[in-house]
Design a protein around this motif. Structure first.
Motif, PDB file in Angstrom:
ATOM      1  N   ALA A  10       0.911  -1.261  -0.700  1.00 38.12           N
ATOM      2  CA  ALA A  10      -0.022  -0.006   0.100  1.00 38.12           C
ATOM      3  C   ALA A  10       1.341   1.741  -0.612  1.00 38.12           C
ATOM      4  CB  ALA A  10      -0.704   0.297   1.186  1.00 38.12           C
ATOM      5  N   LEU A  11       1.867   1.236   0.702  1.00 35.83           N
ATOM      6  CA  LEU A  11       2.656   2.351   0.995  1.00 35.83           C
ATOM      7  C   LEU A  11       3.286   2.762  -0.520  1.00 35.83           C
ATOM      8  CD1 LEU A  11       3.742   4.465   2.290  1.00 35.83           C
ATOM      9  CD2 LEU A  11       5.996   3.032   3.599  1.00 35.83           C
ATOM     10  N   GLY A  12       4.062   1.756  -1.586  1.00 40.95           N
ATOM     11  CA  GLY A  12       5.054   1.584  -2.544  1.00 40.95           C
ATOM     12  C   GLY A  12       3.121   2.166  -3.515  1.00 40.95           C
ATOM     13  N   LEU A  13       2.378   1.484  -3.474  1.00 38.01           N
ATOM     14  CA  LEU A  13       1.242   2.644  -4.630  1.00 38.01           C
ATOM     15  C   LEU A  13       0.962   3.368  -4.534  1.00 38.01           C
ATOM     16  CD1 LEU A  13      -1.708  -0.344  -4.220  1.00 38.01           C
ATOM     17  CD2 LEU A  13      -0.693   0.131  -6.603  1.00 38.01           C
ATOM     18  N   ALA A  14       1.189   4.217  -2.835  1.00 38.90           N
ATOM     19  CA  ALA A  14       1.561   5.853  -2.500  1.00 38.90           C
ATOM     20  C   ALA A  14       1.965   6.491  -3.160  1.00 38.90           C
ATOM     21  CB  ALA A  14       1.088   6.106  -1.408  1.00 38.90           C
ATOM     22  N   VAL A  15       3.649   6.340  -2.559  1.00 42.80           N
ATOM     23  CA  VAL A  15       4.601   6.745  -3.694  1.00 42.80           C
ATOM     24  C   VAL A  15       4.595   6.777  -5.044  1.00 42.80           C
ATOM     25  CG1 VAL A  15       5.519   7.146  -0.518  1.00 42.80           C
ATOM     26  CG2 VAL A  15       6.465   4.899  -2.797  1.00 42.80           C
ATOM     27  N   GLY A  16       4.881   5.455  -5.176  1.00 46.57           N
ATOM     28  CA  GLY A  16       5.052   5.496  -6.351  1.00 46.57           C
ATOM     29  C   GLY A  16       3.921   6.390  -7.805  1.00 46.57           C
ATOM     30  N   ALA A  17       2.277   5.868  -6.668  1.00 42.72           N
ATOM     31  CA  ALA A  17       2.251   7.166  -7.176  1.00 42.72           C
ATOM     32  C   ALA A  17       2.613   9.033  -7.767  1.00 42.72           C
ATOM     33  CB  ALA A  17      -0.117   7.475  -7.320  1.00 42.72           C
ATOM     34  N   VAL A  18       2.322   9.359  -6.022  1.00 43.98           N
ATOM     35  CA  VAL A  18       3.124  10.450  -6.421  1.00 43.98           C
ATOM     36  C   VAL A  18       4.641  10.790  -7.262  1.00 43.98           C
ATOM     37  CG1 VAL A  18       4.239  11.750  -4.639  1.00 43.98           C
ATOM     38  CG2 VAL A  18       2.318  10.736  -3.989  1.00 43.98           C
ATOM     39  N   GLY A  19       5.519   9.396  -7.319  1.00 43.23           N
ATOM     40  CA  GLY A  19       6.522   9.911  -8.057  1.00 43.23           C
ATOM     41  C   GLY A  19       6.258   9.961  -9.456  1.00 43.23           C
ATOM     42  N   GLY A  20       5.380   9.146 -10.098  1.00 40.80           N
ATOM     43  CA  GLY A  20       4.580   8.962 -11.134  1.00 40.80           C
ATOM     44  C   GLY A  20       3.888  10.418 -11.841  1.00 40.80           C
ATOM     45  N   LEU A  21       3.093  11.193 -10.537  1.00 40.24           N
ATOM     46  CA  LEU A  21       2.990  11.832 -10.430  1.00 40.24           C
ATOM     47  C   LEU A  21       3.476  12.905 -11.068  1.00 40.24           C
ATOM     48  CD1 LEU A  21       0.311  14.224 -11.145  1.00 40.24           C
ATOM     49  CD2 LEU A  21       0.439  14.825  -8.927  1.00 40.24           C
ATOM     50  N   LEU A  22       4.922  13.190 -10.621  1.00 42.50           N
ATOM     51  CA  LEU A  22       5.844  14.397 -10.632  1.00 42.50           C
ATOM     52  C   LEU A  22       6.558  14.024 -11.745  1.00 42.50           C
ATOM     53  CD1 LEU A  22       7.919  16.526  -9.392  1.00 42.50           C
ATOM     54  CD2 LEU A  22       8.762  15.244  -8.289  1.00 42.50           C
ATOM     55  N   ALA A  23       6.465  13.098 -12.346  1.00 38.94           N
ATOM     56  CA  ALA A  23       7.688  12.014 -13.019  1.00 38.94           C
ATOM     57  C   ALA A  23       6.595  13.110 -14.534  1.00 38.94           C
ATOM     58  CB  ALA A  23       8.188  11.077 -13.678  1.00 38.94           C
ATOM     59  N   THR A  24       5.522  12.763 -14.440  1.00 37.44           N
ATOM     60  CA  THR A  24       4.853  12.977 -15.907  1.00 37.44           C
ATOM     61  C   THR A  24       4.768  14.550 -15.856  1.00 37.44           C
ATOM     62  OG1 THR A  24       3.566  10.667 -15.221  1.00 37.44           O
ATOM     63  CG2 THR A  24       2.307  12.570 -16.794  1.00 37.44           C
ATOM     64  N   TRP A  25       4.949  15.537 -14.780  1.00 40.24           N
ATOM     65  CA  TRP A  25       5.280  16.719 -15.070  1.00 40.24           C
ATOM     66  C   TRP A  25       6.197  16.860 -15.803  1.00 40.24           C
ATOM     67  CZ3 TRP A  25       8.115  20.539 -13.134  1.00 40.24           C
ATOM     68  CH2 TRP A  25       7.891  21.869 -13.249  1.00 40.24           C
ATOM     69  N   VAL A  26       7.187  16.359 -15.159  1.00 40.64           N
ATOM     70  CA  VAL A  26       8.690  16.490 -15.069  1.00 40.64           C
ATOM     71  C   VAL A  26       8.653  16.338 -17.283  1.00 40.64           C
ATOM     72  CG1 VAL A  26      11.242  15.883 -15.511  1.00 40.64           C
ATOM     73  CG2 VAL A  26       9.655  16.910 -13.076  1.00 40.64           C
ATOM     74  N   MET A  27       8.382  14.978 -17.507  1.00 41.52           N
ATOM     75  CA  MET A  27       8.295  14.687 -18.378  1.00 41.52           C
ATOM     76  C   MET A  27       7.375  15.898 -19.706  1.00 41.52           C
ATOM     77  SD  MET A  27       6.590  10.913 -19.785  1.00 41.52           S
ATOM     78  CE  MET A  27       7.045  10.577 -21.886  1.00 41.52           C
ATOM     79  N   SER A  28       6.097  16.269 -18.817  1.00 44.12           N
ATOM     80  CA  SER A  28       6.272  16.859 -20.111  1.00 44.12           C
ATOM     81  C   SER A  28       6.672  18.555 -20.460  1.00 44.12           C
ATOM     82  CB  SER A  28       4.691  17.258 -19.019  1.00 44.12           C
ATOM     83  OG  SER A  28       3.775  16.376 -19.511  1.00 44.12           O
ATOM     84  N   GLN A  29       7.342  19.069 -19.137  1.00 44.62           N
ATOM     85  CA  GLN A  29       8.029  19.635 -19.306  1.00 44.62           C
ATOM     86  C   GLN A  29       9.550  19.846 -20.066  1.00 44.62           C
ATOM     87  OE1 GLN A  29       6.729  22.887 -18.036  1.00 44.62           O
ATOM     88  NE2 GLN A  29       5.180  21.165 -17.215  1.00 44.62           N
ATOM     89  N   TYR A  30      10.027  18.717 -20.512  1.00 40.45           N
ATOM     90  CA  TYR A  30      11.489  17.980 -21.562  1.00 40.45           C
ATOM     91  C   TYR A  30      10.377  17.861 -22.701  1.00 40.45           C
ATOM     92  CZ  TYR A  30      14.085  15.132 -24.222  1.00 40.45           C
ATOM     93  OH  TYR A  30      15.152  14.424 -24.861  1.00 40.45           O
ATOM     94  N   GLN A  31       8.937  17.525 -22.975  1.00 37.28           N
ATOM     95  CA  GLN A  31       8.737  17.457 -24.162  1.00 37.28           C
ATOM     96  C   GLN A  31       8.275  18.709 -24.975  1.00 37.28           C
ATOM     97  OE1 GLN A  31       5.391  14.148 -23.145  1.00 37.28           O
ATOM     98  NE2 GLN A  31       7.358  12.942 -23.764  1.00 37.28           N
ATOM     99  N   ALA A  32       7.746  19.911 -23.951  1.00 35.51           N
ATOM    100  CA  ALA A  32       8.136  21.319 -23.956  1.00 35.51           C
ATOM    101  C   ALA A  32       8.904  21.928 -24.624  1.00 35.51           C
ATOM    102  CB  ALA A  32       6.793  22.027 -23.260  1.00 35.51           C
TER     103      ALA A  32
END
Length: 165
Positions: A10-32
């Motif tokens: 459960a902790l892995g799911l939660a911290v992974g989701a936080v990581g995935g959300l931030l990483a998606t933002w970073v990826m979007s900035q890179y792509q922009a």
């Protein structure tokens, strides 16, 4: 109550989701910043918009307006990135070897499975053979960045969460 250093899905799911959300933002900035050289033309709609349109039409019976499409495409991208981060976080708890490359293997796998195989197979993009090498490299590097950011964030947030307990 579990000991602090024991695996916790459960902790892995939660911290992974936080990581995935931030990483998606970073990826979007890179792509922009580094728009795909030789990639999508203005006429080619992003796969995330195509997915949002299909979901809205087939599940909700609603045809998206142009304004809704501008919002729905990024929402699909962030949801996909967050869910994949959550899955990675849970997997890291049960099979820590997946983190051995600090998220690089995760990012490369996601690129290969999603961008290179699933998206074209679902008809949301042309065949990979129809894109120049530069487009594949651009996409791969953005997914490697996503994987690294997901893993780093997951590790930091997990340590902070466990330390607070």
């Amino acid at each position: 109550m579990q000991p602090k250093n024991e695996n916790n899905i459960a902790l892995g799911l939660a911290v992974g989701a936080v990581g995935g959300l931030l990483a998606t933002w970073v990826m979007s900035q890179y792509q922009a910043l580094f728009a795909s050289p030789g990639g999508s033309s203005d006429e080619e709609e992003p796969a995330t918009v195509k997915a949002a349109t299909a979901i809205s039409t087939n599940i909700f019976g609603h045809k998206l307006t142009p304004e809704e499409r501008k919002i729905a495409g990024p929402l699909v991208h962030y949801a996909f990135g967050t869910l994949n981060g959550a899955a990675y976080g849970a997997l890291a708890e049960t099979l820590p070897a997946v983190t051995i490359a600090g998220g690089l293997l995760f990012g490369a796998s996601l690129w290969l499975i999603a961008d290179e195989a699933a998206v074209p197979a679902l008809g949301m993009s042309k065949s990979p053979a129809n894109y120049p090498l530069s487009t594949h490299l651009y996409s791969l590097t953005s997914h490697l960045l996503y994987g690294l950011t997901t893993d780093l964030t997951r590790r930091v947030v997990r340590r902070l969460t466990v330390a607070v307990r």
